[in-house]
Design a protein around this motif. Sequence first.
Motif, mmCIF file in Angstrom:
data_model
loop_
_atom_site.group_PDB
_atom_site.id
_atom_site.type_symbol
_atom_site.label_atom_id
_atom_site.label_comp_id
_atom_site.label_asym_id
_atom_site.label_seq_id
_atom_site.Cartn_x
_atom_site.Cartn_y
_atom_site.Cartn_z
ATOM 1 N N LEU A 178 33.951 29.904 41.169
ATOM 2 C CA LEU A 178 35.457 30.684 41.604
ATOM 3 C C LEU A 178 36.185 30.251 40.533
ATOM 4 O O LEU A 178 37.298 31.146 40.538
ATOM 5 C CB LEU A 178 35.805 29.886 42.882
ATOM 6 C CG LEU A 178 36.768 30.543 44.108
ATOM 7 C CD1 LEU A 178 36.275 32.010 44.146
ATOM 8 C CD2 LEU A 178 37.124 29.777 45.243
ATOM 9 N N THR A 182 38.455 33.153 38.691
ATOM 10 C CA THR A 182 39.988 33.552 39.153
ATOM 11 C C THR A 182 40.454 33.350 37.553
ATOM 12 O O THR A 182 41.497 34.029 37.558
ATOM 13 C CB THR A 182 40.337 32.398 39.885
ATOM 14 O OG1 THR A 182 39.361 31.326 39.970
ATOM 15 C CG2 THR A 182 40.624 32.931 41.381
ATOM 16 N N SER A 183 40.098 32.620 36.825
ATOM 17 C CA SER A 183 40.716 32.365 35.379
ATOM 18 C C SER A 183 40.464 33.903 34.621
ATOM 19 O O SER A 183 41.372 34.258 33.626
ATOM 20 C CB SER A 183 40.012 31.581 34.451
ATOM 21 O OG SER A 183 38.840 31.514 34.266
ATOM 22 N N THR A 186 41.195 39.144 39.496
ATOM 23 C CA THR A 186 41.235 38.750 40.679
ATOM 24 C C THR A 186 40.012 38.944 41.370
ATOM 25 O O THR A 186 38.992 39.344 40.871
ATOM 26 C CB THR A 186 42.116 39.962 41.237
ATOM 27 O OG1 THR A 186 41.423 41.218 40.901
ATOM 28 C CG2 THR A 186 43.625 40.197 40.778
ATOM 29 N N VAL A 187 39.988 37.935 42.384
ATOM 30 C CA VAL A 187 38.778 37.873 43.144
ATOM 31 C C VAL A 187 39.086 38.161 44.710
ATOM 32 O O VAL A 187 39.846 37.558 45.073
ATOM 33 C CB VAL A 187 38.086 36.346 42.916
ATOM 34 C CG1 VAL A 187 36.998 36.096 44.014
ATOM 35 C CG2 VAL A 187 38.026 35.733 41.469
#
Lengths: 446, 289
Positions: A178, A182-183, A186-187
């Motif tokens: 995750l 996210t880095s 967008t997730v």
Amino acid sequence: MLILRAVPPAPRQVAFPGVALLLGLADKTPVARRTPWWLLLLRLLAVAALILAFAGPVWKPVPRAGTDGPLLVVMDAGWAAAPDWAGRQTRAERALTEAASDGRPAALLLADGRTGPKPLVFAPADRLLARLRAAQPVSWETALPDDPEAALSELPDGSLSTLWLADGLDHPNRAEWLAALTSRGTVTVVPPAGPVRALSLHGGDTPSLTLISSDDAAPGILAIGPDPQGIERELARLAPGDAATEAGVTTRPTAIDLPPELRNRVTRFQVEGEAHAGAVVLADDRVKRRKVGLVGDADAHAEGQRLLSPLYYLRRALAPTSDLAEGGLGDVLDSAPDVIILADQVDMAEIGELAEWVDAGGLLIRFAGPRMAGYEGLVDEPLLPVTLRQGGRDIGGALSWGEPRGLEPFDTDGPFAGLAVPEDVTVRAQLMAQPLPNSPSAALPR
Amino acid sequence: MALTTTELRAQAQAASAHLPGLILSAERLAAMVAPGAHGLRRAGPGEDFWQYRPATHGDTARSIDWRRSARSDSQFVRDREAQTAQTVALWVSGGQGMAYAGAPHRPNKGARAQLLALALAMVLLRGGERVGLLGQPARSGRMQAERLAEGLIRAAPAKGDEDAPSPEALRPNQHLVIISDFLTDPSWLEALLTRAAALDVRGVLMQVLDPNEENFPYSGAVLFRSLSGAVRHDSRDAAGLREAYQARLAGRRDWLRAQAEGAGWRFGHHTTDHAPALALSWLYQVLEG
């Protein structure tokens, strides 16, 4: 709608034998037979609205992702994803189709624990559709690859958008993935549609089931196995016990409260209405209640002998977890036990049948005792792993040297592993094996 | 309402239980050749002793009972009781309209008509009469009730709405009971009554109707159709037809009554919401004469 149907009314059909008397009669007050113009207009409008509705108009269409970066679809593919797998496939397929029409590269990560550590390959999205449609959930838990950085090393340029179809459970590496995703962009996480339920079995003296669920519903637990005709069917239905909710997870311990005859036939337990591997538990030896035949208490009815009976401790140890069959060796053999225990028995009449039973796979456990030690023909006694010497030896008596000694701890890989040795157990009498070349291999490891 | 033979027989027995055995008046039966089964309570040809009466002019010497006459001064004739049997033929309409029942709790007209016919037959049989369905041999005895019930149940319904008895099936000196709803074209009745008068057949016309056919409880737009579907009448205001319909029904009844009385017959009507015993008593009285 009442107006639409009311004028003019459809004539009621009535069976009436006297209709011949009605022939030629004219209505006194004729009712309007023509549809008024406003009613016709109303009906035309209704039909037009219907036609428009069937054409499938879209009200406020879902805005499409405005990016042109790569798309990664992560699908949790463990057992918890199985119940709504078709819905997950549809959701992923929609995302891939959108990406294909936008010309964005895409990758599909099936988190079923079978993907190697190789980096994800981004390809035109429509090539992934076939793989997506062929994907099936696995019967074990969702497993994400170990190293997210390595897997994402061949990421194309652009901001990554991720669609994560989660199964609602926490897995190893989930937090790392995750963070890594996210880095990079967008997730979007899609949670599971329904609650997750799982079943587990605990062995021990009184085996029990535990129903773990993410909601507080209490579905029945079905015990399935062959019935007396050999047809597999639902044998019983267990009601889950009292709920204990902690952090959104409801745990319901469920006792397997079935008669032994029924319990021994159960082959699996299943949560009713759940079609995935987590809701099925195969019933193994932990569930079965064994029948143990005990032989060695000839004077069972003599009151003074109760405590001196060689079976006294065996009974106390076995009665909670198994069915006991006691009596003569012939009676015990007739009752078809799983195990036969002979306590201090020698020179038995039915030794031939017992030998056949052992040859057919029966498990025989023998305990030695004073009668065995004093038996003259002990050297020729059949059904012993080693030849025993008559007489044995006493330790700690008036005519012997040395003090009685305790037991060593059992080996951790032997059949007695895990048993604690009580301090007050000492060995005061022993039956000795005849020293033969193969004696050590005939004895059980400790 | 599909009845079995046993049910029909049980119901008919219940309906006819309280009526005494019926003995028909026998004005013209002296000429009947068939030997009778019961006495007519008057002198006539027969086997049982009826009375001694003084001999009058016209008695032959052979008819004088010398043993009785020897006990007194005058001559006596030994009369015997007249014995003969009456034959009653039953006919129940099998038109499709008879299968109509206006409400689920009411029997259909056909069932009621069969019940009346069989109950009447039982009363008659109890009185020693010979009873049969029209066109079939008439017999007496309790077993005939079984055969009648069987015949009534097994009778094939007519193809259409109309059903009429065949005038050729009439036999001289019968009594004929016709049970129908008389709602279809009744022109066959004239021919039948003409032939019946020629053969000296007397009888009864019994009209069985459903209450709906009497009251005409319909209103609004109704498409009436006969039970076979052959005849239809479309009405937009059924309530307005009620008076005209009832007038026509009354006219039909007047016509039937006129026809019946002209031929020496009797006409009666019955609705299925009334007890069948009323109609049965009426039939009993009419046949008794």
